[in-house]
Design a protein around this motif. Sequence first.
Motif, PDB file in Angstrom:
ATOM      1  N   UNK A 146       1.958   1.641  -3.525  1.00  0.00           N
ATOM      2  CA  UNK A 146       0.829   2.072  -4.357  1.00  0.00           C
ATOM      3  C   UNK A 146       0.596   3.561  -4.172  1.00  0.00           C
ATOM      4  N   UNK A 151      -6.006  -0.662  -4.647  1.00  0.00           N
ATOM      5  CA  UNK A 151      -5.729   0.068  -3.413  1.00  0.00           C
ATOM      6  C   UNK A 151      -6.876   0.991  -3.049  1.00  0.00           C
ATOM      7  N   UNK A 153      -6.055   9.216  -1.135  1.00  0.00           N
ATOM      8  CA  UNK A 153      -7.055   8.162  -0.964  1.00  0.00           C
ATOM      9  C   UNK A 153      -8.317   8.673  -0.286  1.00  0.00           C
ATOM     10  N   UNK A 211      -3.068  -2.320  -9.581  1.00  0.00           N
ATOM     11  CA  UNK A 211      -2.813  -2.214  -8.148  1.00  0.00           C
ATOM     12  C   UNK A 211      -3.395  -0.944  -7.584  1.00  0.00           C
ATOM     13  N   UNK A 212      -3.301   0.149  -8.336  1.00  0.00           N
ATOM     14  CA  UNK A 212      -3.843   1.416  -7.839  1.00  0.00           C
ATOM     15  C   UNK A 212      -5.356   1.305  -7.668  1.00  0.00           C
ATOM     16  N   UNK A 236       0.827  -1.203   0.000  1.00  0.00           N
ATOM     17  CA  UNK A 236       0.000   0.000   0.000  1.00  0.00           C
ATOM     18  C   UNK A 236       0.863   1.255   0.000  1.00  0.00           C
ATOM     19  N   UNK A 251       0.611  -1.920 -12.491  1.00  0.00           N
ATOM     20  CA  UNK A 251       0.547  -0.783 -11.576  1.00  0.00           C
ATOM     21  C   UNK A 251      -0.845  -0.189 -11.536  1.00  0.00           C
ATOM     22  N   UNK A 252      -1.450  -0.018 -12.705  1.00  0.00           N
ATOM     23  CA  UNK A 252      -2.794   0.556 -12.728  1.00  0.00           C
ATOM     24  C   UNK A 252      -3.774  -0.347 -11.993  1.00  0.00           C
ATOM     25  N   UNK A 289       1.614   9.403 -10.443  1.00  0.00           N
ATOM     26  CA  UNK A 289       0.654   9.388 -11.547  1.00  0.00           C
ATOM     27  C   UNK A 289      -0.225  10.630 -11.499  1.00  0.00           C
ATOM     28  N   UNK A 300       3.173   5.522  -6.126  1.00  0.00           N
ATOM     29  CA  UNK A 300       2.880   5.499  -7.556  1.00  0.00           C
ATOM     30  C   UNK A 300       1.673   6.364  -7.883  1.00  0.00           C
ATOM     31  N   UNK A 301       0.657   6.290  -7.019  1.00  0.00           N
ATOM     32  CA  UNK A 301      -0.537   7.096  -7.236  1.00  0.00           C
ATOM     33  C   UNK A 301      -0.167   8.574  -7.197  1.00  0.00           C
TER      34      UNK A 301
END
Lengths: 515, 516
Positions: free
Chosen positions: A405, B376, A502, B372-373, A402, B369-370, A412, A408-409
């Motif tokens: 993630x 999440x 989130x 996983x996002x 997590x 990755x997408x 992105x 990366x989020x």
Amino acid sequence: MNVGRVSQVLAGFVAFFTLVQVVPLLLALAETPGPRNAGVAGFATSIGLGVVVALLLWAGGRRASSELYRKEAIVVAVAAWLLASLLGAVPYQWSGLLPDPADALFESVSGLATCGGTVLASAGNPRPEDTAHSLLLWRAMQHWLGGIGIVLCFVVLLPSMGAAGKSLLSTESVGVSTDTHQPRVLSQSRGVVAVYVSLTLACLGLLMLAGMNLFEAVCQSFATLATGGYSTRTSIADFHSLGVEVVLTVFMYLAGCSFIVMAASVREGWSGLRGMVRTSEFRVYTLFTVLAVGGVMFDLMRRGLGIGDALRQSSFNVVSMLCCCGFVTADFQAWPPFSLIVIFTCSIVGGCTGSAAGGMKQARFLICLKLLAYSLRHFVRPKSVERLRLDGEVLQASTVSSVLAMVLLWLLTVLLGAMVLACDQRLSFIAGLSASASMLAGCGPSMAAVHPDAIANGLPALGQTVAVIGPNIGGLGGYGDLASWTKLVMCFEMILGRLELLTLLAVFTPSFWRR
Amino acid sequence: MNLGRVSQVLAGFVAFFTLAQGVPLVLALNETPQASGSAPVGFLASMVLGCVVVLLLWIAGRGAPRDFYRKEAICVAGIAWFLASMLGAVPFVWSGLLPDAADALFESVSGLTTCGGTVLASAGNAPPEEVAKSLLLWRAMLQWLGGIGIVLIFVALLPSMGATGKGLLIAESVVVSTDSDQPRLLNQSRGVVAVYVFLTAVCVLLLMYVGGMGLFDAVCQSFATLATGGFSTRSSIARFESLGAEVVLTVFMFLGGCSFTVMAASVRDGWTGIRGMLRTSEFRVYTLFTLLTIGGVTIDLMRGGVSFGPALRQSSFNVVSMLTCTGFATADFHAWPPLSLIVIFACTMVGGCTGSAAGGMKQVRILVCLKLLAYTVRHFVRPKSVERMRLDGEVMEASTISSILALVLLWLLTILIGALIIAFDQRLSFAGALSASSSMLGNCGPALATVHPDALANGIPAMGVAVAVVGPNIGPFGGFGDLSGWTKIVMSFEMILGRLELLTLLALFTPSFWRR
């Protein structure tokens, strides 16, 4: 979803938010009004509106049960942020300072999210030096309240955040003493507020010793501890005081440390402080700061600056960008590329968890580095079995996942935000990218495209602006020239980043609202 | 670590590599001395050197046991790349084309890693139009061999790559038929080479008859296209002035970014196989990504004042080129609007499909990755839900996902660190250093220099027109020759790092790799 209870809690929050506006109102009464600073009108209207909203919310929440679980807490956090942003914009608009509603909203969101990017000093808006004191105080108060607000949000929400929360908790559990008599949340909150207020007072006192007057010192320390960025002057260099810069550098650095850990450590005296200094997050934060400051200093010296000046400019501005504060003493847009990359990275990485600093937070950065080293070791020896540890505690695979993630989020979102912002074709590639990163991280300044002739002139002096192409969204500029929709997108990004992605994204997911 | 066996395998590899240089040598001998210059001397000397190296390696490896496991394979992959880069640079130096050793090494590495960034047409080096044909052919051969080489390395290494390998295998296992009579490895290798050669031949023919190119140009161009390289016989593809050539190249660049391993397996099953390939998640996300980026850039160019036809033409060619990390250019996209630049920058990081010679992080990792996002966010909303991530129907283990994520992060971190090192050259801008680092790691080719503001005011340039830049022009119509020697060496290292997917090369630098 206990909407009634949510409404009640929000009513209380709005009431508090409205009450604090009395302070700048009193200040406005003591000032002479002008065309752009009808402070009395602005605050009076705003307080009136706030009272109405609080009443409506209270009426809507009467006779609701007192259940407040995770979902309700998330909704409260998001709704509170949106409400406060909208209500906080009212004084700016109705005082005539920022008649454009997009401007007023941007300034309010930037204040509460402790971003610090301003629309003043651009597009016809007055500079901070020409703004009414009551409105400057309101800017600073929005920072200060937004800063402590987000830390308290996470003190309350963290235990219920699941895997993400557990990993962040583990970095703070080193200093948290198990006091079973009082509920942990209340105990922590009190400690955090105490630390916050004492550090603000200490900063205030030292700034006055360094030569600031009371009003400016108050506004400045409010903004510093919240790692905000709003100042009473266009740049900190305008104070012409090395003492001020040093004090601010130290307190910006402290503001990027975890208030939660500090609160817990202080209770145990010196051994507690030693414990805090030994947390991995604090260490990587300090190391990162030292390396970034050193790197930029050497880069500036290669460009021709003497060591004293280089250290002065580098330490202040790099620490400012790392804590996502946003104060500037130099127009770093014209700095060499190495320094710019360092600064860009700093605004993405950010400060420690449990502080009001923005960015991804150092703990996540540290966990990523640990995972990368682990991956390499595992590739070399695939049959080895080892667990990732942070401060002695084992990290579960789900926690690591997590955290990754989230990183990366974050990246992105910076990219997608940059694409949306780049639809305004006056911004350059770098301006779009740095603006997106800055808004998401709650930093403040971005990087516009510098005119090549300006670069050829060498590094600018302290406080000197460089010529740019297109809107100057750098440290000594403002966001006023951008289109309204661009400002709205940036506001959304600021809140997205403040609520750690989130929390806000959950509210937009349909399954969140289903039973 | 069976160094002896490693030495033997390397000897065979260098022998093959040296033999291949016979082809440009023959071409050089058949040219007029005026046209070829010192090229024959260069190739001859290079072949002799190659023979010496082969002999030394063979002697060192004599009598070694035949153990050849994972560690030895990784070692061979890493060292082979370095050896080939250095030996491949020799013809450039000794023919007098690139007397600077750093230039020659850069060109050679850029060829083998199918990067395509060149030092020609900059810093006093001749543009491709004025270079001897034998040397142009060698450039193209480096790319072609490098392209098939890396695909074969991963066919060989993938099963032993642990968690990462399993993740990548999943993407291909959908269409891989289980033929238990022959060893899978040999089977796959033959299939892959067959597809590669076949597509190259078709590309040559189409370029000649649809694109109007001469045989030599078509051969060099196809070699570079299927390998998603970037070296061309002209400074820009616009110089061919042929829409047919651009369309053919766009199609074959796209194919060059598809998975050769999947294609090889699918073709064996006929039409059902090809339908199967179209249904792989990786192919779908690759196609979708291509369409979205082309569409986005087309619209952005139209907002910038270009009409629909030229916008689509420029956008489709250049975006596909940057996505597959080929590097051919028809337009100097420096002066394109910022959204297009961000899209292009993102493309150099994302890249093509696994099992191809395209660079970048590879589409399957982006897809994971997408996924996983999304997982999440769903998990944050409903923390008690239990679900497993799937790719093409197969469940993905947590360790697989972790290692894929780790590689993505390592990739981004390497771009950042590379940019910091490249930025020591203060003539480059922030965008220049960042895009150069990303381009080198992704094996793309062009980077972004700083455009002069007056040029920006003139709007988007026509096809083939270069814009005025400030500092070294490291863009699509420029070259990397003006950078300092150490910068080129750092970039060469980054190219090899990216080609070998980071971990393979980094492992060689880890002390524990060499211990028993």
